[in-house]
Design an enzyme around this catalytic site. Structure first.
Site, PDB file in Angstrom:
ATOM      1  N   GLU A   1      13.669 -27.419 -39.309  1.00  0.00           N
ATOM      2  CA  GLU A   1      13.510 -26.104 -39.927  1.00  0.00           C
ATOM      3  C   GLU A   1      13.675 -24.994 -38.889  1.00  0.00           C
ATOM      4  O   GLU A   1      14.290 -23.966 -39.164  1.00  0.00           O
ATOM      5  CB  GLU A   1      12.135 -26.009 -40.611  1.00  0.00           C
ATOM      6  CG  GLU A   1      11.982 -26.937 -41.809  1.00  0.00           C
ATOM      7  CD  GLU A   1      13.095 -26.757 -42.828  1.00  0.00           C
ATOM      8  OE1 GLU A   1      13.367 -25.611 -43.222  1.00  0.00           O
ATOM      9  OE2 GLU A   1      13.691 -27.763 -43.224  1.00  0.00           O
TER      10      GLU A   1
ATOM     11  N   HIS B   1      20.476 -20.564 -44.041  1.00  0.00           N
ATOM     12  CA  HIS B   1      19.563 -21.628 -43.592  1.00  0.00           C
ATOM     13  C   HIS B   1      19.912 -22.944 -44.282  1.00  0.00           C
ATOM     14  O   HIS B   1      20.013 -23.992 -43.635  1.00  0.00           O
ATOM     15  CB  HIS B   1      18.119 -21.214 -43.914  1.00  0.00           C
ATOM     16  CG  HIS B   1      17.094 -22.273 -43.674  1.00  0.00           C
ATOM     17  ND1 HIS B   1      16.235 -22.247 -42.610  1.00  0.00           N
ATOM     18  CD2 HIS B   1      16.776 -23.395 -44.385  1.00  0.00           C
ATOM     19  CE1 HIS B   1      15.435 -23.309 -42.654  1.00  0.00           C
ATOM     20  NE2 HIS B   1      15.749 -24.019 -43.731  1.00  0.00           N
ATOM     21  N   GLU B   2      20.116 -22.886 -45.599  1.00  0.00           N
ATOM     22  CA  GLU B   2      20.425 -24.110 -46.337  1.00  0.00           C
ATOM     23  C   GLU B   2      21.799 -24.659 -45.965  1.00  0.00           C
ATOM     24  O   GLU B   2      21.993 -25.874 -45.919  1.00  0.00           O
ATOM     25  CB  GLU B   2      20.337 -23.852 -47.851  1.00  0.00           C
ATOM     26  CG  GLU B   2      18.949 -23.490 -48.351  1.00  0.00           C
ATOM     27  CD  GLU B   2      17.898 -24.515 -47.916  1.00  0.00           C
ATOM     28  OE1 GLU B   2      18.211 -25.724 -47.897  1.00  0.00           O
ATOM     29  OE2 GLU B   2      16.774 -24.109 -47.578  1.00  0.00           O
TER      30      GLU B   2
ATOM     31  N   HIS C   1      21.851 -27.039 -43.128  1.00  0.00           N
ATOM     32  CA  HIS C   1      21.545 -28.420 -43.496  1.00  0.00           C
ATOM     33  C   HIS C   1      22.788 -29.118 -44.053  1.00  0.00           C
ATOM     34  O   HIS C   1      22.993 -30.314 -43.833  1.00  0.00           O
ATOM     35  CB  HIS C   1      20.422 -28.462 -44.528  1.00  0.00           C
ATOM     36  CG  HIS C   1      19.087 -28.014 -44.013  1.00  0.00           C
ATOM     37  ND1 HIS C   1      18.543 -28.467 -42.835  1.00  0.00           N
ATOM     38  CD2 HIS C   1      18.178 -27.135 -44.525  1.00  0.00           C
ATOM     39  CE1 HIS C   1      17.361 -27.907 -42.637  1.00  0.00           C
ATOM     40  NE2 HIS C   1      17.118 -27.090 -43.650  1.00  0.00           N
TER      41      HIS C   1
END
Length: 640
Positions: free
Chosen positions: A255, A166-167, A170
């Site tokens: 998100e 997930h990170e 980004h």
């Protein structure tokens, strides 16, 4: 939406962020100007006096906000590690032997290689028991990934992998740069609250009991500072309100996208969904207790504290889980909370129960050839899949553990990188050894020569991943040591009188990554160039790649023509063999890296067309493609 579409979206969001910031600042300036006029009792004065006071108040307020934002932004130029340290982060050593930390670093390294980006610095927030994480930095080169101690304690490997994936979304999509800019802007509009509190304090001390009889004193009650201070505190509250709205507007939808990217990457929803369920079922949730949480709330994996739905920086937890698992019943969180109240989950014990174990070493894979299509490769840029992750794990498993250990150790990483660049030809290698003796001394030269011998059997597919693993250790060296190493690298590749494509790309990649990590580009304006204005540079790049991969002038011409057909449809360009070979590329990077996303997409397709003009791409060609894409800031996962 592919990488280049997302890049365009991030650019639009940056513009939107500026607009929201300007609107918030205007509202604050108007509030302060009205308060100043009132505090000095100037409403009965002539219009010139009123306008003069308003302009002065607006100037001072705007300047204060601007300088505060600039100061905060400059203070973050150290990159993502600076943000992590401010939140109490502790750097995880590259060669750590702690089981928890080694598991974390392994996951980060595998995902970095699968994503085609440098391995970021890794931090742990040891005092935070909530489950949370964030990625910060100006670019992938100076990025840092931080996780809380609660994440290490409570998440199993699948769940930790989902959070890290997930990170990384980004990192890949450019969200980090937007996030770190937002920290600077929010500091500016919240700074007025601090000024207002000081004015209140000074005003009461200076004006207490002082009942002056001047005309101004009669109108302002003797001392205007308290009223101005109250107004600035009020303006600061407007800033808080605006700041939280900005955070919420920038963060929420991203998100969902990052969750989806993590699922695409890991090809399973149980990991990231399990992490979200543990946040919902544990009393510590995703709470971050650090006072700076308000600044970084928009970049966290989970909400750092509870806020009303209007100001929430993240979608509701149950909604995020339901998107991943449509059959999810929110009542399950209550059941999990009761279960874990008796026995909180232990991530490492769950790993044992799930049968996780380090990958066994395997024999080096042969150098396969794979058919590639330019448009397919473009869709893979910054879009790793589960196959990319598995491929990265396999590559790391095939590199001897002793070699990985030296790549992770700041004391041994220098000779290893130098050894990676030493020539196969004995006479050329001896010339390089003598050059290193002159530059770095006998001990380093001998160590590099020994490394060259050990790395001689390393498969082509392992060289770039090994360099990526080595990057954090290189970045941890003192600046003087980094500069000395870079000088030695360039002397090394020139020592034998010729520079191969591999030598050039590896040295250029090393130079670019170290320079970007030492001096991150934190400016607001990014270069915007069109392909029409950069055609000459693009054609030089295609010509160099055609020359490097061809066995004859005819084949080089054919490869070049294939690239031109993609780059400039319906047009022709003359192939001219680059007189200085690969060194000609020094003139192209600045022009090509700044291409607008759509044009850069077409350039990458043209590069693929040149390299794959014979219908296949060898492992060596694939790693060359990844290196060139990395120099263009288009991270490409390993091609299977």
């Amino acid at each position: 939406m592919d990488f280049f579409g997302r890049q365009q979206q991030v650019r639009r969001m940056s513009a939107r962020l500026v607009v929201l910031f300007v609107v918030a600042v205007i509202g604050i300036i108007v509030t302060v100007a009205l308060a100043v006029i009132t505090a000095f009792g100037a409403w009965d004065e002539d219009p010139t006096t009123i306008v003069g006071l308003a302009v002065a108040a607006a100037f001072v307020t705007g300047l204060s906000i601007g300088l505060a934002s600039l100061f905060r932004t400059v203070s973050l130029r150290g990159g993502g590690g600076k943000v992590a340290i401010e939140l109490g982060g502790v750097l995880v050593p590259q060669d750590t032997t702690d089981p928890q930390l080694r598991r974390l670093r392994n996951v980060v390294e595998e995902i970095a290689i699968a994503s085609g980006v440098p391995v970021p610095e890794v931090y742990v927030l040891p005092r935070e028991q909530g489950i949370n994480a964030f990625a910060a930095g100006w670019s992938p080169t100076d990025a840092a990934v931080a996780v809380t101690q609660g994440s290490l304690d409570r998440l199993n490997r699948d769940e930790l992998q989902g959070v890290i994936a997930h990170e990384f979304s980004h990192v890949l999509n450019g969200d980090m740069r937007l996030n770190i800019r937002l920290i600077g802007l929010l500091f500016g509009i919240l700074f007025l609250t601090v000024i207002g509190r000081e004015l209140l304090r000074w005003g009461f001390f200076a004006g207490g009991g002082n009942n002056r009889s001047s005309r101004d004193g009669e109108k302002s009650g003797g001392n205007p500072l308290p009223l101005i201070g109250i107004a600035m505190v009020g303006a600061g509250l407007i800033g808080v309100f605006a700041g939280r709205l900005i955070q919420a507007s920038v963060s929420r939808q991203r998100e969902y996208l990052a969750d989806a990217s993590a699922v695409q990457f890991t090809r399973q929803t149980s990991g990231i969904a399990g992490a979200l369920k543990k946040i919902g079922g544990l009393p510590t949730g995703s709470q971050v207790r650090n006072p700076r949480e308000e600044e970084v709330g928009h970049m966290l994996f989970g909400s750092g504290r509870r806020l009303s739905s209007l100001f929430a920086t993240h979608p509701p937890l149950a909604d995020r889980i339901k998107v991943l698992e449509p059959e999810f019943d929110p009542a399950e969180l209550d059941r999990l909370a009761q279960q874990w109240a008796q026995q909180p989950p232990d991530g490492q014990q769950e790993d044992i129960a799930l049968g996780f174990a380090p990958p066994a070493a395997a024999a080096p894979a042969p150098a396969p050839k794979a058919a590639v299509q330019p448009h397919v490769v473009v869709t893979q840029v910054a879009a790793p899949t589960s196959e990319s992750y598995q491929r990265a794990g396999t590559l790391l498993g095939e590199i001897p553990e002793a070699v990985l250990g030296r790549a992770r150790n700041p004391q041994t990483v220098g000779p290893l990188v130098l050894g990676l660049l030493m020539a196969e030809d004995p006479s050329a290698r001896n010339a390089q050894h003598r050059t290193l003796q002159e530059k770095l001394g006998q001990r380093i030269a001998d160590a590099a020569l020994a490394e060259a011998g050990d790395l001689a059997t390393l498969a082509p597919a392992h060289r770039l991943p090994l360099a990526e693993i080595a990057f954090p250790a290189l970045r941890s060296l003192a600046t003087a040591d980094q500069q000395a190493l870079l000088g030695a690298v360039f002397a090394l590749i020139h020592a034998d009188g010729r520079i191969t494509v591999f030598e050039y790309c590896m040295s250029r990649l090393l130079l670019g990554q170290l320079q970007e990590s030492m001096k991150p580009n934190s400016g607001w304006r990014e270069p915007q160039r069109t392909l029409a204005a950069s055609t000459d540079a693009a054609l030089i790049l295609l010509a160099v790649l055609a020359q490097a991969g061809a066995v004859s002038a005819t084949r080089a011409q054919s490869a070049f023509d294939a690239g031109v057909a993609v780059l400039l449809p319906g047009k022709q360009a003359e192939y001219v063999a680059p007189p200085r070979g690969v060194v000609e590329l020094e003139s192209v990077w600045a022009a090509l890296d700044g291409l607008v996303p759509d044009d850069k997409s077409r350039l990458v397709q043209a590069i693929v067309a040149v390299i794959g003009s014979d219908g296949t791409v060898t492992v060596a060609e694939a790693e060359l493609l990844r290196t060139v894409c990395s120099l263009l800031h288009c991270p490409l996962p390993p091609l299977s």
